[in-house]
Design a protein around this motif. Structure first.
Motif, PDB file in Angstrom:
ATOM      1  N   GLU A  30       7.942  30.271  11.584  1.00  0.00           N
ATOM      2  CA  GLU A  30       8.830  30.648  12.559  1.00  0.00           C
ATOM      3  C   GLU A  30       9.773  31.723  12.208  1.00  0.00           C
ATOM      4  O   GLU A  30       9.751  33.044  13.607  1.00  0.00           O
ATOM      5  CB  GLU A  30      10.000  29.615  12.924  1.00  0.00           C
ATOM      6  N   ASN A  34       9.595  35.118  15.450  1.00  0.00           N
ATOM      7  CA  ASN A  34      10.803  35.738  15.513  1.00  0.00           C
ATOM      8  C   ASN A  34      10.883  37.375  15.054  1.00  0.00           C
ATOM      9  O   ASN A  34      11.346  38.080  16.045  1.00  0.00           O
ATOM     10  CB  ASN A  34      12.193  35.634  14.841  1.00  0.00           C
ATOM     11  N   LYS A  80      14.790  34.753  24.947  1.00  0.00           N
ATOM     12  CA  LYS A  80      13.346  35.259  25.695  1.00  0.00           C
ATOM     13  C   LYS A  80      12.684  34.044  27.135  1.00  0.00           C
ATOM     14  O   LYS A  80      11.672  34.810  27.448  1.00  0.00           O
ATOM     15  CB  LYS A  80      12.180  34.796  24.618  1.00  0.00           C
ATOM     16  N   GLY A  94       8.083  32.568  20.514  1.00  0.00           N
ATOM     17  CA  GLY A  94       9.398  32.323  20.491  1.00  0.00           C
ATOM     18  C   GLY A  94       9.567  31.380  21.774  1.00  0.00           C
ATOM     19  O   GLY A  94       9.969  32.914  23.000  1.00  0.00           O
ATOM     20  N   ALA A  99      13.996  27.226  16.540  1.00  0.00           N
ATOM     21  CA  ALA A  99      13.534  27.425  15.299  1.00  0.00           C
ATOM     22  C   ALA A  99      15.097  27.785  13.992  1.00  0.00           C
ATOM     23  O   ALA A  99      15.007  26.968  13.090  1.00  0.00           O
ATOM     24  CB  ALA A  99      12.650  28.530  15.223  1.00  0.00           C
TER      25      ALA A  99
END
Ligand code: ADP
Ligand code: MG
Length: 573
Positions: A30, A34, A80, A94, A99
């Motif tokens: 994760e 990112n 996002k 993501g 996360a």
């Protein structure tokens, strides 16, 4: 009876976190995602104790603005996505905004970050999801997230952590996948203070594969070249058939830059090697599929390892076709040393890899790779023109080619020839060559039942059989393909019956393919059969016409090559 009550919020958070953070490696995954989404050029991953001690991911990406750092750690907050419509065109890794919140809920997290367009950075610390400190710091743009004491507040999860070595392996696998999928980024992986992997960030996938698998495997991989003008773009690198593994573990698949676990796509890759690999062995492959974002749903699972395609069949076919083309075009005659030929101990080429392969696993099924081995020729399968010298042991044809000596297994080679000839005729039905005298063959009751049940299919393949009372069948014809004439009808039928008995569960297509292979096996020239020069020459000419002349339909090699330079080495010249 207990009364129904809402769960305390920290338990809700822990349950939700469990879906995202299953193990230390998921934290690495994760955080790396990112960093990639943040436009990083270099991502450094430091791990202590397989992730139980500490996980730190540092990037030089866009950073988090001071005013948004708290938000970033809240559940369902993301930069996002803004509308449900965006879900249809996801271009970032993501999008769920889960996360950081999930990781923070089950560990102690420190995040140091500075947005590119801000002067001052921010340092925050969270424990069990609660912000415990925050201050301004100076630092270059980018983000460093440090995760300690993972699952310190989830004893059930902590108990299920596997050994340090297992966790390390999972972490290594994720870092490798992303390094391959993003060759333009530099990934550095450090375990317990020791750098174990570094990708060059050159933008070339092969450079990453060299770092992952070592220089020899890296050099041997065949490039999958994307077709132009298709909605489904397939590219990547796949192993030559002689580089095989015991399981599917080294078929690595990406869809739109996202690593996926998709049994069907993996099957498409395996299918592309049909008849080129020994049974029960699997190829090494890195395949990247790119489709328009609206053609694929990545929102299937929180860990996002599964995807759904709008037209899965088209993707399957595109992958199979592209990989097949790379393999068939790139296949080389195995050189002595790439096959384990005990009679000719060949010293492996001396080479000191600048860097040990990242995967400690020895590349089984493969010796030193020497390329290019075969000069280009006009033959469809790229086989060099060969001149017959003679026969050894009534089993192998000895021939000379442009670069040295070739030993051809006469049975395997003839099987390949018959197989391709039959497969070429199969769509319209293989014509039958009637026997002058039908041959009666006795079968066991089980085999008789199977042959009786498949009579029509056999007939379509040119093998006409007829019940002759009891468990006896009359063979009336053999398939009329070029070099079948000398076959023994009895052996062909026994071989087919045995094949039917072994492979009953398959689809009609699979049954038919199995029958073709069995017919060829039963009809092919046997080992131990003395051949005239004309017969040997005819066999080699037919083999040259094959699309895949280097393996029999069961994946065993048809020929072995000993180059002039290998001969020189053996004679200490
Ligand atoms: P998601 O990635 O699904 O948006 P996360 O919880 O992983 O959710 O991250 C939340 C937000 O924090 C991201 O949308 C992004 O704006 C910001 N963020 C997280 N990590 C980084 C990073 N390394 N660099 C810049 N921004 C980051
Ligand atoms: Mg994320």
């Amino acid at each position: 009876m207990n009364r129904i009550r809402p769960l305390p919020p920290e338990i809700v958070a822990q349950i939700a976190a469990g879906e995202v953070v299953g193990r230390p490696a998921s934290v690495v995954k994760e955080l790396v995602e990112n960093s990639i989404d943040a436009g990083a050029r270099e991502i450094r991953i430091e791990v202590v104790g397989g992730g139980r001690g500490m996980i730190r991911v540092a990037d030089d990406g866009c950073g988090i603005p001071a005013a948004e750092v708290e938000l970033a750690f809240q559940r369902h907050t993301t930069s996002k996505l803004t509308s449900a419509d965006d879900l249809l065109h996801i271009r970032t890794l993501g999008f769920r905004g889960e996360a950081l919140a999930s990781i923070a809920a089950v560990s102690r997290v420190t995040c140091a970050t500075r947005a590119v367009d801000e002067e001052v950075g921010t340092l925050v610390r969270l424990e069990g999801g609660e912000m415990v400190s925050r201050r301004a710091i100076g630092r270059p743009p980018g983000t460093t997230v440090t995760v300690e004491d993972i699952f310190y507040n989830v004893p059930a999860r902590r108990k299920f952590l596997r050994s340090e070595a297992t966790e390390r392996r999972h972490i290594d696998a994720w870092v490798t996948r992303y390094a391959i999928a993003y060759p333009a980024l530099r990934f550095i992986l450090v375990h317990d203070g020791r750098e174990v992997f570094r990708s060059p960030g050159s933008g070339r996938v092969r450079d990453v594969l060299v770092a992952v698998y070592g220089p020899e495997v890296g050099a041997a991989l065949l490039e999958v070249v994307p077709e132009t003008g298709s909605d489904v773009r397939v590219e990547g690198f796949v192993g030559p058939p002689e580089l095989h593994r015991a399981d599917r573990g080294e078929i690595t698949l990406f869809v739109n830059g996202r690593w996926v676990q998709d049994a069907r796509l993996a099957y498409a890759v395996v299918q592309a090697y049909h008849t080129l690999l020994p049974t029960g062995r699997y190829p090494l492959a890195v395949v990247q599929v790119t489709v328009p974002p609206e053609e694929v749903d990545v929102n299937v699972h929180p860990a996002k390892a599964e995807v759904r395609f709008r037209d899965g069949e088209a993707v399957f076919r595109a992958v199979q076709r592209a990989v097949r083309q790379a393999v068939v075009e790139g296949a080389r005659v195995p050189t002595m040393g790439t096959v384990s030929a005990g009679a000719f101990p060949v010293r492996p080429a001396e080479r000191t890899p600048e860097r040990a392969p990242f995967f400690p696993r020895a590349p089984e099924g493969m010796g030193p790779v020497q390329m290019p081995l075969v000069p280009p020729t006009a033959h469809p399968g790229g086989m060099p023109p060969l001149r017959v010298i003679g026969q050894v042991g009534a089993t192998y044809i000895v021939a000379e080619g442009p670069d040295g000596l070739y030993l051809i297994d006469q049975h395997a080679a003839h099987e390949r020839v018959l197989y391709e000839q039959m497969m070429a005729r199969r769509p319209e039905g293989v014509p039958a060559q009637p026997l002058l005298e039908p041959v009666a063959v006795d079968l066991s009751p089980e085999w008789a039942g199977l042959v009786g049940a498949h009579r029509e299919t056999l007939c379509r393949l040119g093998l006409e059989v007829e019940p002759f009372g009891g468990t006896t069948f009359l063979v009336r014809s053999l398939p009329a393909v070029g070099t079948m004439a000398s076959a023994h009808p009895r052996e062909v039928l026994l071989e087919v019956a045995q094949g039917l008995a072994e492979g009953r569960a398959g689809t009609e297509e699979e049954v038919e393919q199995a029958i073709v292979r069995r017919v060829c096996k039963g009809a092919a020239i046997k080992a131990g059969q003395v051949l005239s020069r004309e017969e040997m020459e005819e066999l080699l000419r037919s083999l040259e016409q094959c699309a895949s002349p280097r393996t029999c339909p069961h994946g065993r090699p048809t020929m072995i090559h000993i180059s002039i330079s290998q001969l020189a080495r053996e004679f200490n010249r």
